[in-house]
Design an enzyme around this catalytic site. Structure first.
Site, short mmCIF file in Angstrom:
data_model
loop_
_atom_site.label_atom_id
_atom_site.label_comp_id
_atom_site.label_asym_id
_atom_site.label_seq_id
_atom_site.Cartn_x
_atom_site.Cartn_y
_atom_site.Cartn_z
N HIS B 38 0.83 -1.21 0.00
CA HIS B 38 0.00 0.00 0.00
C HIS B 38 0.86 1.26 0.00
O HIS B 38 0.58 2.22 -0.71
CB HIS B 38 -0.94 0.01 1.22
CG HIS B 38 -2.25 -0.65 0.95
ND1 HIS B 38 -2.38 -2.02 0.86
CD2 HIS B 38 -3.48 -0.14 0.72
CE1 HIS B 38 -3.64 -2.30 0.60
NE2 HIS B 38 -4.34 -1.18 0.50
N LYS B 103 -10.27 -8.17 7.27
CA LYS B 103 -10.96 -8.52 8.52
C LYS B 103 -10.90 -7.33 9.46
O LYS B 103 -9.97 -6.53 9.41
CB LYS B 103 -10.33 -9.76 9.17
CG LYS B 103 -8.97 -9.52 9.81
CD LYS B 103 -8.49 -10.74 10.54
CE LYS B 103 -7.10 -10.56 11.12
NZ LYS B 103 -7.10 -9.79 12.38
#
Lengths: 287, 186
Positions: B38, B103
């Site tokens: 990222h 999650k």
């Protein structure tokens, strides 16, 4: 008069081999008491989504063991507890190097994920074989070496907390701190959880106690009735938070609370929480 | 609760139909990326460089799989904690990202950006990496190979089980679920 101490020799190579096996087995085989607790929780969980998640977790354990696949892709930091008998003598090598070598070997042979980075706040380069392990050594009576391998995943580890409470806050203070910490962690540590608590000692002593508390089989209360009562009350309060499996809502937020307490200073009440996800892995060997 | 089969990249109609709490079975192509990847994607966007995969309309899966044994597609491959990616996510959504699988809960900023850019956040079951790997049929490293488990991989998934956690209407599965089963005042 000098009495020759009876010393038992243990080869460094055997220690490395044992560690390599433990790292792999811990990652492939879910502990029996955890599996039993998941099955029990699946029966009791009223949330349909929560129930389905628990079913898939039980299924995951079956697939992992059958295919020698890690239960979770986060194969953890290798936390190794060593109990070294004072009459054991390690030969043909260095004890810590043997443990570290065993971790490298186990993670490589087992196709386990290597997650350790060298420098924590800048370079963060992967060390390539999941070393170094985190080793906690205790000298005990006897001529054996007991090795416990606890691969610790980061999702739950990241939620760890330490509070240095004022002694006057007492039991209620502990309960408030723990319940709030679990509430704030929410879905992140992969519930259903096992909550390891270390109460007393010093800051670092409490944290180590909290981690060691995770090694107890699920559902086995502390032998001290007062601590066992605290565990039971905390478990009920935590499961009343409504977080549920993976945070989707439900009554199964924790499978167990394991607390350990030790004497402390007149001015201190340290409370450490080590979060453990449902994927509670540890295996041990005795040489 | 019967899981709804869906295809990715998500089309507009599907995005509108998905609501928080719906179990789905995802088929199509996802790209894996976690913290380190990222960081690089955001730096590349800042420098106006071409990204190593087409972000527009696509799905990112937050996972760092374990190595594949010989003859296997992949090792274990469950989701990692999404919250660590929150600081990067609004920028990627503005660049066209349409779905994420991870999650745990997202920040208020990410939830607002999901509504603004009409995108979906799914959760998969954390700690079910062995089971989830069975739904991955193909895996190819497409960028940042030096990151090892954090490299960007293109995965072909079939009936990958997930749950809608945040939809385009501002619903949040975690808030809904907790409200329903909460006894503790907190």
């Amino acid at each position: 008069m000098l009495i020759a101490a009876k010393v038992r020799e243990i080869r460094a190579k055997d220690i490395a081999e044992a560690v390599a096996q433990l790292c792999q087995r811990a990652n492939f085989e879910l502990e029996e008491s955890v599996l039993a607790a998941l099955k029990q929780a699946q029966q009791n969980e009223p949330s349909p989504l929560g129930k389905e998640i628990l079913r898939q977790l039980i299924d995951n354990a079956r697939v992992a063991e059958a295919k020698n696949l890690p239960l979770c892709q986060d194969c953890g930091s290798a936390v190794i507890f060593l109990e070294v008998g004072q009459d054991a003598h390690v030969i043909d090598g260095d004890l810590n190097e043997a443990v570290s070598g065993g971790v490298g070997q186990g993670y490589t042979q087992g196709y386990l994920r290597k997650s350790m980075v060298n420098q924590p706040f800048s370079e963060r380069k992967n060390t390539g074989d999941n070393t170094p392990p985190i080793i906690h050594t205790e000298i005990v009576p006897g001529d054996h070496i007991r090795i416990i391998c606890l691969p610790k995943g980061a999702g739950s580890e990241n939620m760890s907390r330490l509070a240095m409470l004022r002694p006057g806050e007492g039991r209620e203070g502990i309960i408030d701190f723990v319940v709030r910490a679990v509430d704030e962690a929410g879905a992140n540590p992969c519930p259903p959880l096992i909550i390891g608590l270390g109460i007393g000692a010093t800051s670092e002593g409490a944290m180590l106690l909290a981690k060691k508390a995770l090694l107890r089989p699920i559902g086995q209360p502390n032998p001290d009735p007062e601590i066992a009562a605290l565990e039971a009350e905390l478990l009920a309060r935590i499961n009343g938070l409504g977080i549920g499996p993976m945070g989707v809502g439900g009554v199964t937020t924790a499978l167990a609370v394991h607390a350990e307490a030790r004497p402390t200073h007149i001015a201190c009440l340290p409370v450490a929480i080590n979060f453990q996800c449902h994927c509670a892995r540890h295996k041990e060997a005795r040489l | 609760m019967e899981a709804v089969p869906i295809n990715i990249p998500l089309d507009r109609k599907t995005i509108k139909e998905l609501t928080a709490g719906t179990p789905v079975l995802i088929s199509g192509t996802v790209y894996t990326a976690r913290d380190a990847a990222h960081k690089r994607l955001i730096e590349a966007l800042k420098r106006r460089e071409t990204l190593p995969f087409p972000l527009k309309g696509q799905t990112i899966y937050y996972t760092g799989p374990s190595p594949a044994r010989p003859g296997r597609v992949i090792g274990s491959a469950g989701p990692t904690t999404s919250g660590r990616m929150d600081i990067y996510t609004p920028r990627l959504l503005s660049a066209g990202l349409k779905a994420m699988i991870g999650k745990g809960q997202r920040s208020a900023e990410v939830r607002a950006a999901l509504q603004k850019y009409k995108a979906i956040y799914f959760i998969a079951i954390g700690g079910a990496g062995a089971l989830l790997a069975q739904a991955i049929k193909k895996a190819t490293v497409v960028a940042y190979d030096d990151l090892g488990p954090e490299a960007v991989r293109e995965l072909t998934v079939e009936n990958f089980p997930a749950i809608v956690a945040n939809d385009i209407y501002g619903n949040d599965l975690f808030e809904q679920g907790r409200a329903q089963y909460r006894k503790e005042k907190g």
